[in-house]
Design an enzyme around this catalytic site. Structure first.
Site, PDB file in Angstrom:
ATOM      1  N   SER A  22      37.789  37.775  39.562  1.00  0.00           N
ATOM      2  CA  SER A  22      39.015  37.381  39.994  1.00  0.00           C
ATOM      3  C   SER A  22      38.771  36.417  41.097  1.00  0.00           C
ATOM      4  CB  SER A  22      39.784  38.766  40.771  1.00  0.00           C
ATOM      5  OG  SER A  22      40.262  39.369  39.673  1.00  0.00           O
ATOM      6  N   GLU A 162      52.557  39.886  37.733  1.00  0.00           N
ATOM      7  CA  GLU A 162      51.597  40.868  37.897  1.00  0.00           C
ATOM      8  C   GLU A 162      51.939  42.172  37.917  1.00  0.00           C
ATOM      9  OE1 GLU A 162      47.942  40.072  38.733  1.00  0.00           O
ATOM     10  OE2 GLU A 162      48.272  38.270  37.451  1.00  0.00           O
ATOM     11  N   HIS A 230      47.971  39.891  45.690  1.00  0.00           N
ATOM     12  CA  HIS A 230      49.189  40.580  45.268  1.00  0.00           C
ATOM     13  C   HIS A 230      49.809  40.978  46.643  1.00  0.00           C
ATOM     14  CE1 HIS A 230      46.809  42.044  41.559  1.00  0.00           C
ATOM     15  NE2 HIS A 230      47.781  40.887  41.274  1.00  0.00           N
ATOM     16  N   CYS A 347      46.690  50.187  44.247  1.00  0.00           N
ATOM     17  CA  CYS A 347      46.672  49.510  42.933  1.00  0.00           C
ATOM     18  C   CYS A 347      46.480  50.503  41.950  1.00  0.00           C
ATOM     19  CB  CYS A 347      45.283  48.616  43.345  1.00  0.00           C
ATOM     20  SG  CYS A 347      45.327  47.459  44.588  1.00  0.00           S
TER      21      CYS A 347
HETATM   22  O1  SUG Z   1      43.264  41.739  39.547  1.00  0.00           O
HETATM   23  N1  SUG Z   1      40.375  43.124  40.355  1.00  0.00           N
HETATM   24  C1  SUG Z   1      41.723  43.197  40.298  1.00  0.00           C
HETATM   25  C2  SUG Z   1      42.271  44.094  41.564  1.00  0.00           C
HETATM   26  C3  SUG Z   1      43.625  44.451  41.261  1.00  0.00           C
HETATM   27  C4  SUG Z   1      44.298  45.099  42.455  1.00  0.00           C
HETATM   28  N2  SUG Z   1      45.560  45.434  42.196  1.00  0.00           N
HETATM   29  C5  SUG Z   1      46.535  45.340  43.095  1.00  0.00           C
HETATM   30  N3  SUG Z   1      46.459  44.703  44.270  1.00  0.00           N
HETATM   31  N4  SUG Z   1      47.594  46.092  42.743  1.00  0.00           N
HETATM   32  C6  SUG Z   1      42.419  41.823  40.158  1.00  0.00           C
HETATM   33  O2  SUG Z   1      42.006  41.151  40.895  1.00  0.00           O
HETATM   34  C7  SUG Z   1      38.021  42.440  39.417  1.00  0.00           C
HETATM   35  C8  SUG Z   1      37.314  42.587  38.252  1.00  0.00           C
HETATM   36  C9  SUG Z   1      36.020  41.733  38.256  1.00  0.00           C
HETATM   37  O3  SUG Z   1      35.742  40.834  39.008  1.00  0.00           O
HETATM   38  O4  SUG Z   1      35.257  42.131  37.421  1.00  0.00           O
HETATM   39  C10 SUG Z   1      39.352  42.672  39.321  1.00  0.00           C
HETATM   40  O5  SUG Z   1      40.103  42.364  38.364  1.00  0.00           O
END
Ligand code: SUG
Length: 427
Positions: A22, A162, A230, A347
């Site tokens: 991400s 999202e 987010h 989250c």
């Molecule tokens: O979309 N992390 C997620 C975290 C989401 C957090 N959600 C909220 N803030 N509501 C993202 O960035 C990391 C996966 C990786 O790097 O393997 C990841 O997808």
């Protein structure tokens, strides 16, 4: 009909790993390549659900998706054995655990047809998340099959959506008409803004919201640039309270004025940058707390341990609690494995205001069901995953068996599993 807030937590799946997928999510990038602990991760999530039940909150669960996603790989004309390492990691990601990104939810008191509307998020900005929507749609249609709900498919690409992570609802009571606030991004220091205003507007139209009670608000560039990919990393709302960092929004004065005009009873608890910098807010996930209404109608913040470990954040919180503000209680939970991928307590949950009697009871949890889930996790979830070893057939086999054992425990039928699994058979 009693409308209550139900927190549906994503159970952390057996493929949870640190692949660094991400861009713009600084925790995930920092931990890329680290060895994950899927079993401990899922048990941490279960402990959080137990703690919320002990507070008197109504708790639900969303199931991890079947991973790897064979159907997605097939649509890319490949399969798990032959796919490149990046594609393997994207197909294997357990990212559906972050339930706040599953959908945007508008409770019945806010909608023209008095149904609770849910729109599945398309998550198109990140490849590893872009294939979650089918599994999420199937699961939400199962859980919310009652006519009290309308479950919508995602808005189309390229308009990134999202879900609830970029949406806040404020209301004097959960069962009263509310103000819905959609937070979109434009840009931020070279990081992608994942929520587009076109998507937010499409969701609001689909949910048949009253335009007079709906706000579209721009997230500040500074927040995105500092790693707030987010809105729920810099602001959270519940009931009449908005809890936000001073730098969360591009035009905070405009946001606060528009809110107070529509909801004079709104209370804004703003954290100044002089007390807690954006960096401190983002590394501690102060705003990724669950802001909840307890049975005695007081408000509590459910914070990650990282917020207590940051002395500036914790001392600001102590001062707040000592004052006469609307947030009366702090609860600390350990969700370290999720935090290391940029996912805090908020989250991990999707809030749905609904009558529990209208929900598929298999997805509402009590301590007894959590005991069963913990037993499946203890027996089947891998203890560790090294992201360089995700080509290991024995590991993939273990992950797939773990998921099947979970569906069995929940009592999902074979016919339902076909929709949920969202994949071609691996054989
Ligand atoms: O979309 N992390 C997620 C975290 C989401 C957090 N959600 C909220 N803030 N509501 C993202 O960035 C990391 C996966 C990786 O790097 O393997 C990841 O997808």
């Amino acid at each position: 009909m009693t409308l209550v807030e139900i927190n549906f937590d994503g159970l952390i799946g057996p493929s949870h790993n640190y692949a660094g997928l991400s861009h713009g999510n600084l925790a995930a990038t920092r931990n890329a390549g680290a060895i994950s602990q899927p079993r401990a991760a899922a048990l941490q999530g279960i402990a959080k659900m137990r703690a919320n039940i002990a507070l008197g909150l109504t708790q639900g669960v969303l199931l991890p998706h079947a991973r790897p996603n064979h159907r997605w790989l097939a649509s890319l004309n490949t399969d798990y054995a032959t796919a490149s390492l990046p594609l393997k990691a994207q197909a294997l990601s357990a990212s559906a655990m972050w339930a706040a990104n599953a959908a945007t939810v508008s409770p019945a008191p806010d909608t023209a047809d008095a149904r609770c509307h849910l729109t599945v998020a398309n998550l198109v900005t990140m490849p590893h998340r872009s294939h979650e929507w089918r599994g999420t749609l199937a699961q939400l249609r199962l859980i919310f099959a009652n006519p009290a709900f309308a479950v919508h498919p995602p808005v189309p690409a390229p308009f990134g959506d999202e879900g609830a992570a970029n949406h806040m609802r404020m209301a004097d009571r959960h069962d009263a008409p509310g103000i819905e606030i959609f937070v979109y991004g434009v840009s931020g220091g070279g990081f992608p803004a994942r929520q587009r205003i076109e998507a937010s507007e499409a969701v609001a139209r689909g949910h048949r919201l009253d335009p007079a009670r709906t706000l579209f608000v721009e997230q500040s560039e500074a927040a995105i640039a500092a790693g707030a990919f987010h809105n729920d990393v810099v602001a959270v709302a519940n009931g009449p309270v908005l809890f936000a960092h001073e730098q969360a929004f591009a035009d905070k004065a405009g946001v606060y004025a528009a809110l107070l005009e529509r909801m004079p009873s709104a209370q804004i608890v703003e954290v100044p940058a002089s007390a807690v910098s954006l960096d401190d807010a983002i590394t501690s996930y102060l705003f990724n707390a669950q802001l909840v209404t307890l049975p005695d109608e007081t408000l509590a913040l459910i914070l990650p341990e990282e917020a207590r470990a940051n002395t500036r954040v914790w001392s600001w919180l102590q001062t707040m609690i000592a004052g006469n503000g609307p947030i009366r209680r702090l609860e600390v939970v350990n969700v370290r494995e999720s935090m290391a991928n940029g996912g805090g307590p908020a989250c991990l949950r999707l809030r749905v205001v609904a009558d529990p009697a209208t929900i598929d009871p298999r997805f509402l949890v009590d301590d007894a069901l959590l005991d069963h889930l913990a037993a499946v996790v203890e027996t089947h979830w891998p203890e560790t995953i090294d992201p360089t070893a995700i080509g290991d057939a024995a590991l993939i086999n273990q992950i797939e068996r773990a998921h099947a054992a979970l569906l069995d425990t929940i009592g999902v039928t074979n016919a339902e599993a076909v929709g949920l699994i969202d994949s071609l058979p691996s054989s």
